[in-house]
Design a protein around this motif. Structure first.
Motif, PDB file in Angstrom:
ATOM      1  N   GLU A  54       0.904  -1.199   0.082  1.00 11.13           N
ATOM      2  CA  GLU A  54       0.029  -0.056  -0.109  1.00 11.13           C
ATOM      3  C   GLU A  54       0.745   1.173   0.061  1.00 11.13           C
ATOM      4  OE1 GLU A  54      -3.616   0.515   0.163  1.00 11.13           O
ATOM      5  OE2 GLU A  54      -3.820  -1.625  -0.182  1.00 11.13           O
ATOM      6  N   ILE A  55       0.490   2.220  -0.791  1.00  9.98           N
ATOM      7  CA  ILE A  55       1.414   3.382  -0.983  1.00  9.98           C
ATOM      8  C   ILE A  55       0.360   4.466  -0.327  1.00  9.98           C
ATOM      9  CG2 ILE A  55       2.707   4.991  -2.395  1.00  9.98           C
ATOM     10  CD1 ILE A  55       3.708   2.466  -3.763  1.00  9.98           C
ATOM     11  N   VAL A  56       0.518   5.368   0.326  1.00  9.92           N
ATOM     12  CA  VAL A  56      -0.399   6.227   0.745  1.00  9.92           C
ATOM     13  C   VAL A  56       0.417   7.580   0.754  1.00  9.92           C
ATOM     14  CG1 VAL A  56      -1.718   7.194   2.999  1.00  9.92           C
ATOM     15  CG2 VAL A  56      -1.429   4.733   2.255  1.00  9.92           C
ATOM     16  N   PRO A  57      -0.135   8.805  -0.003  1.00  6.69           N
ATOM     17  CA  PRO A  57       0.836  10.076   0.185  1.00  6.69           C
ATOM     18  C   PRO A  57       0.422  10.685   1.579  1.00  6.69           C
ATOM     19  CG  PRO A  57      -1.166  10.078  -1.360  1.00  6.69           C
ATOM     20  CD  PRO A  57      -1.023   8.668  -0.762  1.00  6.69           C
ATOM     21  N   LEU A  58       1.156  11.335   2.204  1.00 10.39           N
ATOM     22  CA  LEU A  58       1.268  11.964   3.437  1.00 10.39           C
ATOM     23  C   LEU A  58       0.860  13.315   2.991  1.00 10.39           C
ATOM     24  CD1 LEU A  58       3.991  10.526   5.615  1.00 10.39           C
ATOM     25  CD2 LEU A  58       1.721   9.816   5.542  1.00 10.39           C
ATOM     26  N   THR A  59       0.023  14.191   4.005  1.00 11.87           N
ATOM     27  CA  THR A  59      -0.082  15.589   3.904  1.00 11.87           C
ATOM     28  C   THR A  59       0.849  16.321   4.328  1.00 11.87           C
ATOM     29  OG1 THR A  59      -2.548  14.865   4.400  1.00 11.87           O
ATOM     30  CG2 THR A  59      -2.035  17.280   4.489  1.00 11.87           C
ATOM     31  N   LEU A  60       1.262  17.240   3.285  1.00 11.94           N
ATOM     32  CA  LEU A  60       2.398  18.207   3.680  1.00 11.94           C
ATOM     33  C   LEU A  60       2.125  19.171   4.915  1.00 11.94           C
ATOM     34  CD1 LEU A  60       3.808  19.174   0.255  1.00 11.94           C
ATOM     35  CD2 LEU A  60       4.872  17.920   2.036  1.00 11.94           C
ATOM     36  N   ARG A  61       0.653  19.544   5.021  1.00  9.78           N
ATOM     37  CA  ARG A  61       0.427  20.338   6.025  1.00  9.78           C
ATOM     38  C   ARG A  61       0.552  19.600   7.454  1.00  9.78           C
ATOM     39  NH1 ARG A  61      -4.878  23.851   5.370  1.00  9.78           N
ATOM     40  NH2 ARG A  61      -3.897  25.258   6.824  1.00  9.78           N
ATOM     41  N   ALA A  62       0.241  18.251   7.603  1.00 11.24           N
ATOM     42  CA  ALA A  62       0.384  17.622   8.690  1.00 11.24           C
ATOM     43  C   ALA A  62       2.062  17.593   9.171  1.00 11.24           C
ATOM     44  CB  ALA A  62      -0.181  16.142   8.603  1.00 11.24           C
ATOM     45  N   LEU A  76       0.092  11.638  13.206  1.00 10.28           N
ATOM     46  CA  LEU A  76       0.059  10.379  13.892  1.00 10.28           C
ATOM     47  C   LEU A  76      -1.379   9.757  13.345  1.00 10.28           C
ATOM     48  CD1 LEU A  76       1.161  10.859  17.354  1.00 10.28           C
ATOM     49  CD2 LEU A  76       2.114   9.076  16.001  1.00 10.28           C
ATOM     50  N   VAL A  77      -2.271  10.635  13.247  1.00  9.70           N
ATOM     51  CA  VAL A  77      -3.722  10.133  12.815  1.00  9.70           C
ATOM     52  C   VAL A  77      -3.594   9.455  11.272  1.00  9.70           C
ATOM     53  CG1 VAL A  77      -6.123  10.748  12.213  1.00  9.70           C
ATOM     54  CG2 VAL A  77      -4.806  11.511  14.269  1.00  9.70           C
ATOM     55  N   GLU A  78      -2.841  10.277  10.454  1.00 11.18           N
ATOM     56  CA  GLU A  78      -2.668   9.744   9.323  1.00 11.18           C
ATOM     57  C   GLU A  78      -1.849   8.420   9.137  1.00 11.18           C
ATOM     58  OE1 GLU A  78      -1.405  12.428   5.864  1.00 11.18           O
ATOM     59  OE2 GLU A  78      -1.851  14.044   6.972  1.00 11.18           O
ATOM     60  N   VAL A  79      -0.805   8.215   9.858  1.00  6.55           N
ATOM     61  CA  VAL A  79      -0.063   6.978   9.781  1.00  6.55           C
ATOM     62  C   VAL A  79      -0.872   5.890  10.416  1.00  6.55           C
ATOM     63  CG1 VAL A  79       1.959   5.985  10.852  1.00  6.55           C
ATOM     64  CG2 VAL A  79       2.280   8.358   9.868  1.00  6.55           C
ATOM     65  N   GLN A  81      -4.023   5.512  10.503  1.00  7.31           N
ATOM     66  CA  GLN A  81      -5.174   5.350   9.389  1.00  7.31           C
ATOM     67  C   GLN A  81      -4.799   4.378   8.319  1.00  7.31           C
ATOM     68  OE1 GLN A  81      -6.942   8.758   8.470  1.00  7.31           O
ATOM     69  NE2 GLN A  81      -8.291   8.794  10.029  1.00  7.31           N
ATOM     70  N   ALA A  82      -3.459   4.681   7.801  1.00  4.87           N
ATOM     71  CA  ALA A  82      -2.639   4.033   6.827  1.00  4.87           C
ATOM     72  C   ALA A  82      -2.286   2.442   7.209  1.00  4.87           C
ATOM     73  CB  ALA A  82      -1.544   4.762   6.390  1.00  4.87           C
ATOM     74  N   PHE A  83      -1.781   2.560   8.552  1.00  3.82           N
ATOM     75  CA  PHE A  83      -1.649   1.031   9.142  1.00  3.82           C
ATOM     76  C   PHE A  83      -2.818   0.232   9.234  1.00  3.82           C
ATOM     77  CE2 PHE A  83       2.627   2.559   9.558  1.00  3.82           C
ATOM     78  CZ  PHE A  83       3.204   1.612  10.336  1.00  3.82           C
ATOM     79  N   VAL A  84      -3.915   0.775   9.479  1.00  6.66           N
ATOM     80  CA  VAL A  84      -5.301  -0.166   9.409  1.00  6.66           C
ATOM     81  C   VAL A  84      -5.678  -0.197   8.108  1.00  6.66           C
ATOM     82  CG1 VAL A  84      -7.769   0.122  10.072  1.00  6.66           C
ATOM     83  CG2 VAL A  84      -5.924   1.063  11.832  1.00  6.66           C
ATOM     84  N   ARG A  85      -5.605   0.606   7.296  1.00  9.05           N
ATOM     85  CA  ARG A  85      -5.785   0.445   5.777  1.00  9.05           C
ATOM     86  C   ARG A  85      -4.984  -1.075   5.366  1.00  9.05           C
ATOM     87  NH1 ARG A  85      -5.031   4.848   1.149  1.00  9.05           N
ATOM     88  NH2 ARG A  85      -5.403   3.549  -0.725  1.00  9.05           N
ATOM     89  N   VAL A  86      -3.990  -0.935   5.361  1.00 10.43           N
ATOM     90  CA  VAL A  86      -2.951  -2.087   4.949  1.00 10.43           C
ATOM     91  C   VAL A  86      -3.435  -3.329   5.736  1.00 10.43           C
ATOM     92  CG1 VAL A  86      -1.037  -2.149   6.507  1.00 10.43           C
ATOM     93  CG2 VAL A  86      -0.844  -3.033   4.130  1.00 10.43           C
ATOM     94  N   LEU A  87      -3.858  -3.441   7.005  1.00  8.87           N
ATOM     95  CA  LEU A  87      -4.144  -4.644   7.534  1.00  8.87           C
ATOM     96  C   LEU A  87      -5.564  -5.185   7.246  1.00  8.87           C
ATOM     97  CD1 LEU A  87      -3.549  -3.748  11.360  1.00  8.87           C
ATOM     98  CD2 LEU A  87      -2.473  -5.278   9.979  1.00  8.87           C
ATOM     99  N   LYS A  88      -6.462  -4.205   6.739  1.00  3.69           N
ATOM    100  CA  LYS A  88      -7.886  -4.711   6.048  1.00  3.69           C
ATOM    101  C   LYS A  88      -7.455  -5.173   4.744  1.00  3.69           C
ATOM    102  CE  LYS A  88     -10.631  -1.514   8.760  1.00  3.69           C
ATOM    103  NZ  LYS A  88     -11.800  -0.477   8.774  1.00  3.69           N
TER     104      LYS A  88
END
Length: 105
Positions: A54-62, A76-79, A81-88
């Motif tokens: 899974e490749i997820v772009p991170l928000t520059l503002r964060a 942290l919230v973005e990261v 969520q990305a980990f949960v995404r790959v698990l699913k």
């Protein structure tokens, strides 16, 4: 934001990813942050688990918020969520079912 993504920022974001990986028992997921390919683009969080990528772009503002304030909250919230995404995604493909489920407190 400058045109080139600073290397120090990349190292700090990778440290945040490593911390999340240890804290939440996501040890089966290999994750790293890749620098942007073109100026002005966000860095990408690349995660691999059981043959799933899974490749997820991170928000520059964060990332900017973390570097200015020292508080990684939005990142942290973005990261996470990305980990949960790959698990699913792995669960949908039927690989390693149950191996990554967290126990409830």
């Amino acid at each position: 934001m400058t045109t080139k993504f600073p290397e120090a920022w990349l190292a700090r974001v990778n440290d945040v990813v490593k911390t999340v990986r240890r804290q939440h028992n996501y040890a089966d997921i290999y994750a790293t942050v890749e620098p942007p390919r073109q100026p002005g683009n966000p860095p990408q969080l690349r995660m691999e688990m059981a043959g799933t990528v899974e490749i997820v772009p991170l928000t520059l503002r964060a990332i900017e918020h973390m570097m200015v304030t020292g508080q990684p909250g939005p990142l942290l919230v973005e990261v996470k969520q990305a980990f949960v995404r790959v698990l699913k995604a792995v669960e949908r493909r039927g690989r390693k079912k149950g191996a990554f489920r967290q126990s409830s407190p």
